[in-house]
Scaffold this motif. Structure first.
Motif, mmCIF file in Angstrom:
data_model
loop_
_atom_site.group_PDB
_atom_site.id
_atom_site.type_symbol
_atom_site.label_atom_id
_atom_site.label_comp_id
_atom_site.label_asym_id
_atom_site.label_seq_id
_atom_site.Cartn_x
_atom_site.Cartn_y
_atom_site.Cartn_z
ATOM 1 N N VAL A 70 45.076 42.322 50.183
ATOM 2 C CA VAL A 70 44.578 40.844 50.601
ATOM 3 C C VAL A 70 42.863 41.048 50.521
ATOM 4 N N TYR A 71 42.633 42.616 50.949
ATOM 5 C CA TYR A 71 41.130 42.863 50.412
ATOM 6 C C TYR A 71 40.860 42.531 49.059
ATOM 7 N N SER A 72 41.707 43.397 48.450
ATOM 8 C CA SER A 72 41.824 43.530 46.889
ATOM 9 C C SER A 72 41.190 41.990 46.493
ATOM 10 N N MET A 73 42.170 41.123 47.192
ATOM 11 C CA MET A 73 42.083 39.407 46.120
ATOM 12 C C MET A 73 40.315 39.373 46.447
ATOM 13 N N LEU A 74 39.862 39.578 46.999
ATOM 14 C CA LEU A 74 38.846 39.032 47.866
ATOM 15 C C LEU A 74 37.636 39.869 47.181
ATOM 16 N N LEU A 75 37.590 41.739 46.874
ATOM 17 C CA LEU A 75 36.469 41.774 46.521
ATOM 18 C C LEU A 75 36.227 41.635 44.875
ATOM 19 N N ARG A 76 37.826 41.495 44.243
ATOM 20 C CA ARG A 76 38.307 41.495 42.955
ATOM 21 C C ARG A 76 38.124 40.037 42.377
#
Length: 285
Positions: A70-76
């Motif tokens: 979920v964090y990577s969906m934000l930062l990417r």
């Protein structure tokens, strides 16, 4: 609605060293991310404590390579990467250096001393501070009571200030900080969940301990231009262009928290926390 920084935002960033974008992520997006983060066992297991000068602990979990959580969906997300690309002093692709989940718990969360991010990253031997930028996304309300971020407006134009050790943290030379405070505006960055703070790697900033009865959590993603080589860093994400995902990915994907095989920061391997000798000559209090 998803947004990308406009020309006025970019102008403000270069003038002040930071810019705030309200509601950069929606309430639904932040609610989903925060609910996963607070129950994420992997995040808790890989959290590190850094003592401030008073001995209070500030807790963070930091990782380098983005994944499919979920964090990577934000930062990417497209809005993040394209906005950052408008701020970096390079036409090279945007890379992800690291992301950290900041966890300031009620009444115990420690302070961050005055510092520049490039005060840390100088030891990683990145050459160009204008090709590094951080984005803080508020997961909870941030205000004076719970130790919100403070910045010295325009201080990024001073260039790199010498840094020494302040507790277990890296702190800026307080002679220069005090000079800056007499010259430039001291701003408390009070923001709401979903708001984004974009800030330059050389802006002086700090935060006080969380003495309130409410937590202050935020996600800070740090980005680098592919053209900006780190000559003293074992991680590799800083030289791998971000694989952008649609802005809808955070809500659409059936995703969870951090993976157990993530490359998390270990204090003993961080170049910024290793003594070189000259730190003792810097007054950080």
């Amino acid at each position: 609605m998803a947004q990308i920084l406009n020309d006025a935002d970019v102008k403000a960033f270069h003038k002040d060293g930071y810019v705030i974008v309200k509601n950069f992520f929606s309430k639904q997006e932040i609610d989903k991310l925060y609910s996963i983060a607070t129950g994420d066992a992997v995040v808790k297991e890989n959290a590190v404590d850094l003592n401030d000068q008073s001995g209070r602990k500030t807790k963070l979990t930091l990782w380098f390579t983005p994944g499919n959580d979920v964090y990577s969906m934000l930062l990417r997300s497209e809005r993040m990467v394209k906005s950052v690309g408008k701020l970096l002093d390079s036409d090279s692709p945007v890379c992800h250096f690291h992301t950290k989940l900041m966890q300031k718990e009620p009444r115990v969360g420690g302070a961050w001393e005055w510092h520049q991010d490039y005060g840390y990253w100088y030891k990683n031997q990145f050459l160009f501070p204008d090709q590094l930028v951080s984005v803080m996304i508020a997961l909870t309300e941030a205000n004076k009571a719970n130790g919100c971020l403070q910045v010295i407006k325009g201080s990024h134009k001073m260039g790199r200030v010498n840094h020494g050790f302040s507790g277990e943290q890296v702190g800026a030379d307080m002679t220069m900080v005090n000079n800056a405070l007499q010259t430039m505006e001291h701003v408390y960055v009070e923001i709401e969940p979903g708001d984004a703070l974009f800030f330059h790697s050389n802006i002086l900033h700090r935060s006080e301990a969380n003495l309130s009865d409410k937590p202050r959590w935020s996600l800070i993603s740090c980005y680098n231009s592919l053209s900006n080589h780190a000559y003293n860093d074992e991680s590799t994400s800083w030289r791998e262009p971000v694989k952008i995902v649609p802005d809808s990915a955070l809500m659409d994907a059936a995703i969870g928290g951090a993976s157990t095989d993530g490359d998390f920061l270990k204090k003993e391997k961080d170049p910024a926390l290793k003594e070189t000798g000259w730190e003792k000559e810097v007054a950080t209090s």
